[in-house]
Design a protein around this motif. Structure first.
Motif, PDB file in Angstrom:
ATOM      1  N   SER A 148       0.853  -1.187   0.000  1.00 39.12           N
ATOM      2  CA  SER A 148       0.000   0.000   0.000  1.00 39.12           C
ATOM      3  C   SER A 148       0.888   1.236   0.000  1.00 39.12           C
ATOM      4  CB  SER A 148      -0.895   0.021   1.250  1.00 39.12           C
ATOM      5  OG  SER A 148      -1.579  -1.215   1.380  1.00 39.12           O
ATOM      6  N   ASP A 196      -0.527 -14.336  16.123  1.00 39.92           N
ATOM      7  CA  ASP A 196      -0.649 -14.212  14.658  1.00 39.92           C
ATOM      8  C   ASP A 196       0.489 -14.961  13.971  1.00 39.92           C
ATOM      9  OD1 ASP A 196      -2.782 -12.404  14.917  1.00 39.92           O
ATOM     10  OD2 ASP A 196      -1.428 -10.668  14.990  1.00 39.92           O
ATOM     11  N   ARG A 230      -3.350 -11.697   3.854  1.00 42.53           N
ATOM     12  CA  ARG A 230      -2.056 -11.013   4.040  1.00 42.53           C
ATOM     13  C   ARG A 230      -0.887 -11.989   3.926  1.00 42.53           C
ATOM     14  NH1 ARG A 230      -2.363  -9.460   9.148  1.00 42.53           N
ATOM     15  NH2 ARG A 230      -4.590  -9.543   9.566  1.00 42.53           N
ATOM     16  N   ASN A 258      -0.266  -2.970   5.391  1.00 41.56           N
ATOM     17  CA  ASN A 258      -1.061  -3.527   4.297  1.00 41.56           C
ATOM     18  C   ASN A 258      -2.517  -3.105   4.481  1.00 41.56           C
ATOM     19  OD1 ASN A 258      -2.569  -5.085   2.541  1.00 41.56           O
ATOM     20  ND2 ASN A 258      -1.467  -6.991   2.964  1.00 41.56           N
ATOM     21  N   THR A 259      -2.980  -2.179   3.627  1.00 45.18           N
ATOM     22  CA  THR A 259      -4.386  -1.734   3.702  1.00 45.18           C
ATOM     23  C   THR A 259      -5.120  -2.120   2.414  1.00 45.18           C
ATOM     24  OG1 THR A 259      -3.812   0.452   2.815  1.00 45.18           O
ATOM     25  CG2 THR A 259      -3.781   0.215   5.215  1.00 45.18           C
ATOM     26  N   SER A 289       1.663  -7.557   7.758  1.00 43.04           N
ATOM     27  CA  SER A 289       1.224  -6.710   8.878  1.00 43.04           C
ATOM     28  C   SER A 289       0.097  -5.763   8.481  1.00 43.04           C
ATOM     29  CB  SER A 289       2.414  -5.885   9.381  1.00 43.04           C
ATOM     30  OG  SER A 289       1.956  -4.948  10.339  1.00 43.04           O
ATOM     31  N   PRO A 290      -0.957  -5.732   9.283  1.00 42.00           N
ATOM     32  CA  PRO A 290      -2.060  -4.795   8.985  1.00 42.00           C
ATOM     33  C   PRO A 290      -1.631  -3.334   9.120  1.00 42.00           C
ATOM     34  CG  PRO A 290      -2.410  -5.879  11.105  1.00 42.00           C
ATOM     35  CD  PRO A 290      -1.218  -6.539  10.474  1.00 42.00           C
ATOM     36  N   SER A 302      -7.451  -4.021  -0.397  1.00 39.68           N
ATOM     37  CA  SER A 302      -8.796  -4.598  -0.296  1.00 39.68           C
ATOM     38  C   SER A 302      -8.958  -5.755  -1.285  1.00 39.68           C
ATOM     39  CB  SER A 302      -9.846  -3.519  -0.537  1.00 39.68           C
ATOM     40  OG  SER A 302      -9.556  -2.849  -1.740  1.00 39.68           O
ATOM     41  N   GLY A 350      -4.947  -8.559   0.854  1.00 38.32           N
ATOM     42  CA  GLY A 350      -5.088  -7.720   2.038  1.00 38.32           C
ATOM     43  C   GLY A 350      -6.334  -8.092   2.824  1.00 38.32           C
ATOM     44  N   GLY A 351      -6.428  -7.571   4.051  1.00 40.88           N
ATOM     45  CA  GLY A 351      -7.616  -7.836   4.864  1.00 40.88           C
ATOM     46  C   GLY A 351      -7.377  -8.933   5.879  1.00 40.88           C
ATOM     47  N   THR A 352      -7.873 -10.118   5.595  1.00 38.92           N
ATOM     48  CA  THR A 352      -7.763 -11.218   6.572  1.00 38.92           C
ATOM     49  C   THR A 352      -6.311 -11.698   6.717  1.00 38.92           C
ATOM     50  OG1 THR A 352      -8.026 -12.886   4.858  1.00 38.92           O
ATOM     51  CG2 THR A 352     -10.055 -12.064   5.890  1.00 38.92           C
ATOM     52  N   PRO A 353      -6.007 -12.387   7.825  1.00 40.51           N
ATOM     53  CA  PRO A 353      -4.659 -12.962   7.961  1.00 40.51           C
ATOM     54  C   PRO A 353      -4.309 -13.880   6.789  1.00 40.51           C
ATOM     55  CG  PRO A 353      -5.824 -13.079  10.051  1.00 40.51           C
ATOM     56  CD  PRO A 353      -6.819 -12.579   9.041  1.00 40.51           C
TER      57      PRO A 353
END
Ligand code: FMN
Length: 358
Positions: A137, A248, A209, A196-197, A192-193, A199, A203-206
């Motif tokens: 991102s 995680d 990612r 990483n944004t 890492s959230p 969609s 991205g999003g769920t583990p």
């Protein structure tokens, strides 16, 4: 007396002579800015090979030119880089050390000054040889340029770049590869959230990612075959509210195990600016947690400097391998010294130096 630091370890088709290994450490010494090793690397890695290390993991090598931290990093994106490494790998083998290499993409932390103590920090400008950085991102690491978001097609190309570099590593004679999924570089940025944004499916769920890293692992395995260990270095925690946690990373390590990863090299941090409680063995509990929760071999790293400290980590089943970073820089003969301290007879002291060990 037998002890664990000097007990051999077998991962797939490779038997390591001991568990005192050298982690990847950038030397920023590709003098011609071409990603090719120089005499410095021969002496640096050679000294640790003759010092008794079980394995040496060559520093982060960029899988693409844009994937380098600095212009002076090593690369593995072309055959010249591969061929120049062959004498170093051969020398490591001649001394009985296994040879690994860390394959890396620096993502949004690429295109910076080499960390050589000259006092320059931050992103290089174009006129200084800098380049556009790439990330999941368009979120900057504090103090560095804002990266461009990778397209899905570019993610696929980067997976291929990792696989091609893994193939070249095998051609150069390396015994194993380590994929760099830590320290705020590209793969960690996807995990890492905080960085990483996206969609889309990355991205999003583990699970999303982790997709990029798992694709890199699968593509790497397809190139190296079934007999070659594949290691992954992870940052087990972002040390920040809302970032990755041990749980995680243990979940991710379970997925890595399912995808055939042989050992997780457990580091922490560096994706965001955070306060890290640094002290002797400060990351070891994360290696222990991942080993237990995901039932996968781990390497412990971070301020492990003493033979009995290393032995204790193994004896208490917190890790399977001990990585000695800065201690190996201070003393490339650490394993020989540790064997003497632990009263363990080893038969791989260089015969040229026997008169020094009488
Ligand atoms: C000079 C230097 C260069 C490093 N380069 C890398 C690298 O290329 N890849 C990596 O994953 N970690 C790198 N690290 C981190 C080390 O591998 C290690 O995790 C860290 O130094 C903590 O271990 P230690 O306390 O034993 O030094 C580097 C560390 C140092 C000191």
């Amino acid at each position: 007396m037998s002890n664990l630091l000097f007990e051999p370890l077998t991962l797939r088709g490779v038997t390591f002579r001991n568990r005192a290994w050298v982690p990847p450490m950038c030397q920023y010494s590709a003098d011609h800015l071409d990603g090719v090793v120089t005499p410095w690397h021969f002496v640096h890695y050679g000294s640790m090979a003759k010092g008794g290390a079980g394995a040496i993991i060559v520093e982060a090598a960029g899988v693409t030119p844009e994937g380098r931290i600095s212009p002076r990093d090593l690369g593995m994106w072309n055959d010249e880089q591969r061929d120049a490494l062959v004498p170093i790998v051969d020398f490591m083998h001649s001394q009985g050390a296994a040879a690994g290499i860390q394959l890396a993409h620096a993502g949004r932390k690429a295109s910076t000054y080499p960390d050589l103590g000259y006092g320059n920090e931050g992103s290089l400008s174009e006129s200084e040889g800098g380049w556009e950085t790439l990330a999941p991102s368009a979120v900057a690491f504090p103090g560095l340029n804002t990266p461009r978001e990778l397209t899905e097609a570019e993610i696929g190309e980067t997976v291929t770049a990792f696989a091609d570099s893994a193939r070249r590593s095998m051609e150069a004679g390396f015994d194993f590869v380590e994929i760099h999924g830590a320290h705020g570089y590209l793969l960690h940025e996807f995990l890492s959230p905080l960085s990483n944004t996206r969609s889309d499916s990355y991205g999003g769920t583990p699970e999303n990612r982790a997709r990029f890293l798992l694709e890199v692992v699968d593509a790497t395995r397809a190139e190296v075959g079934e007999d070659v260990p594949v290691l992954v270095r992870l940052s087990a925690t972002d040390w920040t509210e809302g970032g990755l946690t041990l749980d995680d990373t243990a979940q991710l390590s379970g997925w890595l195990k399912d995808h055939g990863v042989d050992l997780v090299d457990v580091s922490t941090g560096a994706n965001v600016v955070a306060k890290i409680p640094v002290g002797p063995g400060y990351q070891t509990s994360f290696a222990a947690g991942i080993r237990k929760q995901a039932d996968i071999p781990t390497a412990a790293v971070g301020l492990i400097t003493e033979p009995f400290q290393a032995e204790h980590i193994l004896a208490t089943e917190q890790a399977d391998v001990i990585l000695l970073g800065r201690e190996s820089l201070r003393d490339p003969n650490f394993p020989i010294r540790a064997a003497a301290a632990l009263r363990h007879e080893i038969d791989y002291k260089p015969t040229q130096y026997l008169r020094a060990h009488k």
